[in-house]
Scaffold this motif. Structure first.
Motif, PDB file in Angstrom:
ATOM      1  N   GLY A  23     -45.934  -2.936 -46.877  1.00  0.00           N
ATOM      2  CA  GLY A  23     -46.559  -2.016 -46.150  1.00  0.00           C
ATOM      3  C   GLY A  23     -48.190  -1.589 -46.852  1.00  0.00           C
ATOM      4  O   GLY A  23     -49.105  -1.961 -45.172  1.00  0.00           O
ATOM      5  N   ASP A  24     -48.086  -1.767 -48.205  1.00  0.00           N
ATOM      6  CA  ASP A  24     -50.281  -2.179 -48.417  1.00  0.00           C
ATOM      7  C   ASP A  24     -50.572  -3.174 -47.712  1.00  0.00           C
ATOM      8  O   ASP A  24     -51.790  -2.822 -46.952  1.00  0.00           O
ATOM      9  CB  ASP A  24     -50.117  -1.981 -50.178  1.00  0.00           C
ATOM     10  CG  ASP A  24     -49.199  -0.610 -49.937  1.00  0.00           C
ATOM     11  OD1 ASP A  24     -49.704   0.867 -48.760  1.00  0.00           O
ATOM     12  OD2 ASP A  24     -49.142  -0.579 -51.519  1.00  0.00           O
ATOM     13  N   VAL A  36     -43.100  -7.649 -35.869  1.00  0.00           N
ATOM     14  CA  VAL A  36     -43.349  -6.419 -37.556  1.00  0.00           C
ATOM     15  C   VAL A  36     -41.646  -7.292 -37.420  1.00  0.00           C
ATOM     16  O   VAL A  36     -41.282  -5.550 -36.166  1.00  0.00           O
ATOM     17  CB  VAL A  36     -44.401  -5.393 -37.746  1.00  0.00           C
ATOM     18  CG1 VAL A  36     -43.634  -4.924 -38.591  1.00  0.00           C
ATOM     19  CG2 VAL A  36     -46.052  -5.737 -37.729  1.00  0.00           C
ATOM     20  N   LEU A  37     -40.997  -6.424 -39.019  1.00  0.00           N
ATOM     21  CA  LEU A  37     -40.105  -6.625 -39.224  1.00  0.00           C
ATOM     22  C   LEU A  37     -39.639  -5.301 -40.145  1.00  0.00           C
ATOM     23  O   LEU A  37     -40.380  -5.529 -41.596  1.00  0.00           O
ATOM     24  CB  LEU A  37     -39.128  -7.687 -39.430  1.00  0.00           C
ATOM     25  CG  LEU A  37     -38.992  -8.946 -38.417  1.00  0.00           C
ATOM     26  CD1 LEU A  37     -38.320  -9.945 -38.777  1.00  0.00           C
ATOM     27  CD2 LEU A  37     -37.890  -9.017 -37.503  1.00  0.00           C
ATOM     28  N   VAL A  38     -39.067  -4.283 -39.346  1.00  0.00           N
ATOM     29  CA  VAL A  38     -38.884  -2.873 -40.939  1.00  0.00           C
ATOM     30  C   VAL A  38     -37.433  -3.484 -41.092  1.00  0.00           C
ATOM     31  O   VAL A  38     -36.794  -3.624 -40.322  1.00  0.00           O
ATOM     32  CB  VAL A  38     -39.657  -1.835 -39.868  1.00  0.00           C
ATOM     33  CG1 VAL A  38     -39.077  -1.000 -40.461  1.00  0.00           C
ATOM     34  CG2 VAL A  38     -40.617  -1.960 -39.615  1.00  0.00           C
ATOM     35  N   VAL A  50     -46.002   1.773 -39.470  1.00  0.00           N
ATOM     36  CA  VAL A  50     -45.217   1.168 -38.589  1.00  0.00           C
ATOM     37  C   VAL A  50     -45.952   1.776 -36.972  1.00  0.00           C
ATOM     38  O   VAL A  50     -46.220   1.783 -36.067  1.00  0.00           O
ATOM     39  CB  VAL A  50     -43.967   1.108 -38.306  1.00  0.00           C
ATOM     40  CG1 VAL A  50     -43.163   1.666 -37.100  1.00  0.00           C
ATOM     41  CG2 VAL A  50     -43.369   0.548 -38.879  1.00  0.00           C
ATOM     42  N   ASP A  51     -45.726   3.570 -37.556  1.00  0.00           N
ATOM     43  CA  ASP A  51     -46.571   4.219 -36.123  1.00  0.00           C
ATOM     44  C   ASP A  51     -48.196   3.600 -35.843  1.00  0.00           C
ATOM     45  O   ASP A  51     -48.594   3.747 -34.413  1.00  0.00           O
ATOM     46  CB  ASP A  51     -46.505   5.353 -36.069  1.00  0.00           C
ATOM     47  CG  ASP A  51     -45.286   6.316 -36.509  1.00  0.00           C
ATOM     48  OD1 ASP A  51     -44.583   5.520 -35.759  1.00  0.00           O
ATOM     49  OD2 ASP A  51     -44.723   7.092 -37.042  1.00  0.00           O
ATOM     50  N   PRO A  59     -44.921  -6.193 -30.981  1.00  0.00           N
ATOM     51  CA  PRO A  59     -43.616  -5.862 -31.364  1.00  0.00           C
ATOM     52  C   PRO A  59     -42.831  -4.786 -32.682  1.00  0.00           C
ATOM     53  O   PRO A  59     -43.095  -6.172 -33.989  1.00  0.00           O
ATOM     54  CB  PRO A  59     -42.775  -7.305 -30.947  1.00  0.00           C
ATOM     55  CG  PRO A  59     -43.998  -7.791 -29.955  1.00  0.00           C
ATOM     56  CD  PRO A  59     -45.919  -7.177 -30.771  1.00  0.00           C
ATOM     57  N   ILE A  60     -42.194  -4.319 -32.603  1.00  0.00           N
ATOM     58  CA  ILE A  60     -41.675  -4.285 -34.068  1.00  0.00           C
ATOM     59  C   ILE A  60     -39.815  -3.927 -33.426  1.00  0.00           C
ATOM     60  O   ILE A  60     -39.536  -3.646 -32.627  1.00  0.00           O
ATOM     61  CB  ILE A  60     -42.243  -2.752 -33.929  1.00  0.00           C
ATOM     62  CG1 ILE A  60     -43.765  -2.525 -34.440  1.00  0.00           C
ATOM     63  CG2 ILE A  60     -41.166  -2.156 -35.323  1.00  0.00           C
ATOM     64  CD1 ILE A  60     -44.021  -1.493 -34.386  1.00  0.00           C
ATOM     65  N   ILE A  61     -39.108  -4.174 -34.617  1.00  0.00           N
ATOM     66  CA  ILE A  61     -37.458  -4.638 -34.388  1.00  0.00           C
ATOM     67  C   ILE A  61     -37.553  -3.726 -35.300  1.00  0.00           C
ATOM     68  O   ILE A  61     -38.164  -4.229 -37.347  1.00  0.00           O
ATOM     69  CB  ILE A  61     -37.689  -6.249 -34.444  1.00  0.00           C
ATOM     70  CG1 ILE A  61     -38.253  -6.643 -33.197  1.00  0.00           C
ATOM     71  CG2 ILE A  61     -36.074  -6.751 -34.607  1.00  0.00           C
ATOM     72  CD1 ILE A  61     -38.146  -8.573 -33.214  1.00  0.00           C
ATOM     73  N   TYR A  62     -36.715  -3.434 -35.519  1.00  0.00           N
ATOM     74  CA  TYR A  62     -36.292  -2.760 -36.482  1.00  0.00           C
ATOM     75  C   TYR A  62     -34.773  -3.695 -37.113  1.00  0.00           C
ATOM     76  O   TYR A  62     -33.756  -4.249 -36.460  1.00  0.00           O
ATOM     77  CB  TYR A  62     -35.410  -1.054 -36.267  1.00  0.00           C
ATOM     78  CG  TYR A  62     -36.882  -0.335 -36.551  1.00  0.00           C
ATOM     79  CD1 TYR A  62     -37.031   0.499 -37.460  1.00  0.00           C
ATOM     80  CD2 TYR A  62     -37.325   0.028 -35.875  1.00  0.00           C
ATOM     81  CE1 TYR A  62     -38.200   1.047 -37.300  1.00  0.00           C
ATOM     82  CE2 TYR A  62     -38.205   0.629 -35.297  1.00  0.00           C
ATOM     83  CZ  TYR A  62     -39.175   1.512 -35.650  1.00  0.00           C
ATOM     84  OH  TYR A  62     -39.878   1.977 -36.180  1.00  0.00           O
ATOM     85  N   VAL A  63     -34.089  -3.767 -38.268  1.00  0.00           N
ATOM     86  CA  VAL A  63     -33.595  -4.693 -38.710  1.00  0.00           C
ATOM     87  C   VAL A  63     -32.612  -4.128 -39.836  1.00  0.00           C
ATOM     88  O   VAL A  63     -33.561  -3.344 -40.723  1.00  0.00           O
ATOM     89  CB  VAL A  63     -34.070  -6.115 -39.221  1.00  0.00           C
ATOM     90  CG1 VAL A  63     -32.751  -7.171 -39.603  1.00  0.00           C
ATOM     91  CG2 VAL A  63     -35.150  -6.576 -38.241  1.00  0.00           C
ATOM     92  N   GLU A  64     -31.103  -4.535 -39.855  1.00  0.00           N
ATOM     93  CA  GLU A  64     -30.260  -3.936 -41.595  1.00  0.00           C
ATOM     94  C   GLU A  64     -30.663  -4.883 -42.523  1.00  0.00           C
ATOM     95  O   GLU A  64     -30.394  -5.856 -42.081  1.00  0.00           O
ATOM     96  CB  GLU A  64     -29.531  -3.463 -40.766  1.00  0.00           C
ATOM     97  CG  GLU A  64     -28.552  -2.521 -40.293  1.00  0.00           C
ATOM     98  CD  GLU A  64     -27.471  -1.933 -40.227  1.00  0.00           C
ATOM     99  OE1 GLU A  64     -26.524  -2.453 -40.348  1.00  0.00           O
ATOM    100  OE2 GLU A  64     -27.185  -1.820 -39.056  1.00  0.00           O
ATOM    101  N   ASN A  65     -30.726  -4.519 -43.797  1.00  0.00           N
ATOM    102  CA  ASN A  65     -30.685  -5.248 -44.799  1.00  0.00           C
ATOM    103  C   ASN A  65     -31.887  -6.121 -44.736  1.00  0.00           C
ATOM    104  O   ASN A  65     -31.742  -7.816 -44.392  1.00  0.00           O
ATOM    105  CB  ASN A  65     -29.435  -5.526 -44.439  1.00  0.00           C
ATOM    106  CG  ASN A  65     -28.397  -4.731 -45.082  1.00  0.00           C
ATOM    107  OD1 ASN A  65     -28.931  -4.002 -45.920  1.00  0.00           O
ATOM    108  ND2 ASN A  65     -27.578  -5.119 -44.823  1.00  0.00           N
TER     109      ASN A  65
END
Length: 97
Positions: A23-24, A36-38, A50-51, A59-65
């Motif tokens: 993030g930094d 961006v993968l979060v 992220v905001d 594009p932002i994709i939320y990923v588990e693990n």
């Protein structure tokens, strides 16, 4: 099968230097980003970053693990700065869900 492809493309990105880690680094990054993968378990400060990124229509994709995909422990957010690999990853994540 898709997981192996995703991991492979992320490894290629890492070796080529196309990944912005954390993030930094993303907060202060002012060049072109394509994806961006979060991690879904990201905390408040990461969500704030992220905001800010959402404003630029990246594009932002939320990923588990996420850390399992990039083989880096405790990784919560990364940015990809290669357009071709980003488009492939977006397609692979869309097929996966």
């Amino acid at each position: 099968m898709e997981v192996n492809k995703i991991t492979g493309y992320l490894n290629i990105s890492q070796k080529a230097g196309y990944i912005i880690w954390g993030g930094d680094n993303l907060k202060n990054y002012n060049k072109k980003l394509y994806l961006v993968l979060v991690d879904t378990s990201a905390q408040k400060n990461t969500i704030k970053i992220v905001d800010k990124i959402k404003i630029n229509k990246i594009p932002i994709i939320y990923v588990e693990n996420l850390s399992n995909f990039v083989n880096k422990s405790n990784c919560k957010i990364i940015g990809i700065k290669n357009k071709g690999i980003s488009e492939i990853l977006i397609d692979l994540f869309n097929k996966r869900s």
